[in-house]
Write a protein that holds these residues in place. Structure first.
Motif, PDB file in Angstrom:
ATOM      1  N   MET A  59      11.549  18.753  -6.630  1.00 38.69           N
ATOM      2  CA  MET A  59      11.579  17.304  -6.691  1.00 38.69           C
ATOM      3  C   MET A  59      12.842  16.851  -7.410  1.00 38.69           C
ATOM      4  O   MET A  59      13.292  17.472  -8.354  1.00 38.69           O
ATOM      5  CB  MET A  59      10.376  16.752  -7.426  1.00 38.69           C
ATOM      6  N   ASP A  60      13.315  15.768  -6.964  1.00 40.20           N
ATOM      7  CA  ASP A  60      14.512  15.196  -7.546  1.00 40.20           C
ATOM      8  C   ASP A  60      14.146  14.353  -8.767  1.00 40.20           C
ATOM      9  O   ASP A  60      13.083  13.738  -8.827  1.00 40.20           O
ATOM     10  CB  ASP A  60      15.209  14.357  -6.481  1.00 40.20           C
ATOM     11  N   TYR A  61      15.029  14.315  -9.743  1.00 34.16           N
ATOM     12  CA  TYR A  61      14.778  13.545 -10.957  1.00 34.16           C
ATOM     13  C   TYR A  61      14.560  12.076 -10.639  1.00 34.16           C
ATOM     14  O   TYR A  61      13.661  11.440 -11.201  1.00 34.16           O
ATOM     15  CB  TYR A  61      15.952  13.700 -11.922  1.00 34.16           C
ATOM     16  N   ASN A  62      15.359  11.527  -9.745  1.00 33.96           N
ATOM     17  CA  ASN A  62      15.239  10.103  -9.426  1.00 33.96           C
ATOM     18  C   ASN A  62      13.896   9.788  -8.772  1.00 33.96           C
ATOM     19  O   ASN A  62      13.308   8.736  -9.032  1.00 33.96           O
ATOM     20  CB  ASN A  62      16.380   9.665  -8.516  1.00 33.96           C
ATOM     21  N   LEU A  63      13.393  10.679  -7.944  1.00 34.98           N
ATOM     22  CA  LEU A  63      12.098  10.468  -7.310  1.00 34.98           C
ATOM     23  C   LEU A  63      10.988  10.477  -8.359  1.00 34.98           C
ATOM     24  O   LEU A  63      10.092   9.624  -8.344  1.00 34.98           O
ATOM     25  CB  LEU A  63      11.838  11.548  -6.258  1.00 34.98           C
ATOM     26  N   MET A  64      11.056  11.411  -9.277  1.00 34.49           N
ATOM     27  CA  MET A  64      10.057  11.461 -10.344  1.00 34.49           C
ATOM     28  C   MET A  64      10.145  10.239 -11.246  1.00 34.49           C
ATOM     29  O   MET A  64       9.132   9.695 -11.691  1.00 34.49           O
ATOM     30  CB  MET A  64      10.231  12.739 -11.158  1.00 34.49           C
ATOM     31  N   ARG A  65      11.355   9.791 -11.492  1.00 33.11           N
ATOM     32  CA  ARG A  65      11.553   8.603 -12.330  1.00 33.11           C
ATOM     33  C   ARG A  65      10.978   7.364 -11.662  1.00 33.11           C
ATOM     34  O   ARG A  65      10.312   6.541 -12.299  1.00 33.11           O
ATOM     35  CB  ARG A  65      13.051   8.436 -12.592  1.00 33.11           C
ATOM     36  N   GLU A  66      11.188   7.203 -10.363  1.00 30.82           N
ATOM     37  CA  GLU A  66      10.643   6.063  -9.635  1.00 30.82           C
ATOM     38  C   GLU A  66       9.116   6.090  -9.644  1.00 30.82           C
ATOM     39  O   GLU A  66       8.469   5.058  -9.788  1.00 30.82           O
ATOM     40  CB  GLU A  66      11.149   6.061  -8.195  1.00 30.82           C
ATOM     41  N   PHE A  67       8.543   7.287  -9.490  1.00 30.85           N
ATOM     42  CA  PHE A  67       7.091   7.407  -9.533  1.00 30.85           C
ATOM     43  C   PHE A  67       6.547   6.997 -10.900  1.00 30.85           C
ATOM     44  O   PHE A  67       5.566   6.252 -11.003  1.00 30.85           O
ATOM     45  CB  PHE A  67       6.668   8.839  -9.202  1.00 30.85           C
ATOM     46  N   ALA A  68       7.174   7.464 -11.949  1.00 33.50           N
ATOM     47  CA  ALA A  68       6.715   7.146 -13.301  1.00 33.50           C
ATOM     48  C   ALA A  68       6.882   5.664 -13.598  1.00 33.50           C
ATOM     49  O   ALA A  68       6.040   5.069 -14.282  1.00 33.50           O
ATOM     50  CB  ALA A  68       7.482   7.976 -14.321  1.00 33.50           C
ATOM     51  N   ASP A  69       7.944   5.062 -13.102  1.00 36.27           N
ATOM     52  CA  ASP A  69       8.176   3.646 -13.355  1.00 36.27           C
ATOM     53  C   ASP A  69       7.160   2.758 -12.655  1.00 36.27           C
ATOM     54  O   ASP A  69       6.837   1.678 -13.140  1.00 36.27           O
ATOM     55  CB  ASP A  69       9.583   3.244 -12.911  1.00 36.27           C
ATOM     56  N   SER A  70       6.643   3.184 -11.522  1.00 37.16           N
ATOM     57  CA  SER A  70       5.727   2.321 -10.782  1.00 37.16           C
ATOM     58  C   SER A  70       4.278   2.773 -10.953  1.00 37.16           C
ATOM     59  O   SER A  70       3.489   2.135 -11.651  1.00 37.16           O
ATOM     60  CB  SER A  70       6.118   2.301  -9.309  1.00 37.16           C
ATOM     61  N   TRP A  71       3.903   3.860 -10.321  1.00 36.74           N
ATOM     62  CA  TRP A  71       2.507   4.292 -10.310  1.00 36.74           C
ATOM     63  C   TRP A  71       2.064   4.851 -11.656  1.00 36.74           C
ATOM     64  O   TRP A  71       0.901   4.680 -12.042  1.00 36.74           O
ATOM     65  CB  TRP A  71       2.280   5.311  -9.204  1.00 36.74           C
ATOM     66  N   GLY A  72       2.946   5.495 -12.358  1.00 33.59           N
ATOM     67  CA  GLY A  72       2.583   6.012 -13.676  1.00 33.59           C
ATOM     68  C   GLY A  72       2.261   4.888 -14.644  1.00 33.59           C
ATOM     69  O   GLY A  72       1.283   4.955 -15.397  1.00 33.59           O
ATOM     70  N   LEU A  73       3.074   3.852 -14.635  1.00 35.71           N
ATOM     71  CA  LEU A  73       2.827   2.705 -15.499  1.00 35.71           C
ATOM     72  C   LEU A  73       1.525   2.012 -15.112  1.00 35.71           C
ATOM     73  O   LEU A  73       0.740   1.619 -15.975  1.00 35.71           O
ATOM     74  CB  LEU A  73       3.995   1.726 -15.417  1.00 35.71           C
ATOM     75  N   LEU A  74       1.278   1.873 -13.834  1.00 32.78           N
ATOM     76  CA  LEU A  74       0.038   1.255 -13.363  1.00 32.78           C
ATOM     77  C   LEU A  74      -1.175   2.075 -13.803  1.00 32.78           C
ATOM     78  O   LEU A  74      -2.174   1.530 -14.271  1.00 32.78           O
ATOM     79  CB  LEU A  74       0.058   1.109 -11.841  1.00 32.78           C
ATOM     80  N   ALA A  75      -1.096   3.390 -13.679  1.00 33.93           N
ATOM     81  CA  ALA A  75      -2.204   4.256 -14.081  1.00 33.93           C
ATOM     82  C   ALA A  75      -2.474   4.146 -15.582  1.00 33.93           C
ATOM     83  O   ALA A  75      -3.638   4.069 -16.004  1.00 33.93           O
ATOM     84  CB  ALA A  75      -1.902   5.701 -13.693  1.00 33.93           C
ATOM     85  N   MET A  76      -1.427   4.134 -16.392  1.00 35.78           N
ATOM     86  CA  MET A  76      -1.609   4.010 -17.836  1.00 35.78           C
ATOM     87  C   MET A  76      -2.194   2.648 -18.207  1.00 35.78           C
ATOM     88  O   MET A  76      -3.048   2.560 -19.097  1.00 35.78           O
ATOM     89  CB  MET A  76      -0.295   4.240 -18.570  1.00 35.78           C
ATOM     90  N   ALA A  77      -1.758   1.586 -17.539  1.00 33.59           N
ATOM     91  CA  ALA A  77      -2.288   0.250 -17.813  1.00 33.59           C
ATOM     92  C   ALA A  77      -3.770   0.167 -17.436  1.00 33.59           C
ATOM     93  O   ALA A  77      -4.576  -0.400 -18.191  1.00 33.59           O
ATOM     94  CB  ALA A  77      -1.481  -0.805 -17.055  1.00 33.59           C
TER      95      ALA A  77
END
Length: 49
Positions: free
Chosen positions: A1-19
């Motif tokens: 996996m590319d760093y940018n892809l993981m970063r985009e996932f964390a910025d969107s779905w990861g934040l939503l999951a934590m919220a």
């Protein structure tokens, strides 16, 4: 996996999951009957069994 892809996932779905997890924890703590159970749990160390 590319760093940018993981970063985009964390910025969107990861934040939503934590919220959603945070909102769920707050709702669980404030549910009806929760105060009584919290008080009982707080008294456990003071019980003299």
């Amino acid at each position: 996996m590319d760093y940018n892809l993981m970063r985009e996932f964390a910025d969107s779905w990861g934040l939503l999951a934590m919220a959603l997890f945070f909102v769920g924890c707050v709702a669980f703590a404030l549910r009806p009957g929760g105060r009584r159970q919290a008080d009982e749990a707080a008294r456990i160390p003071l019980k003299d069994d």
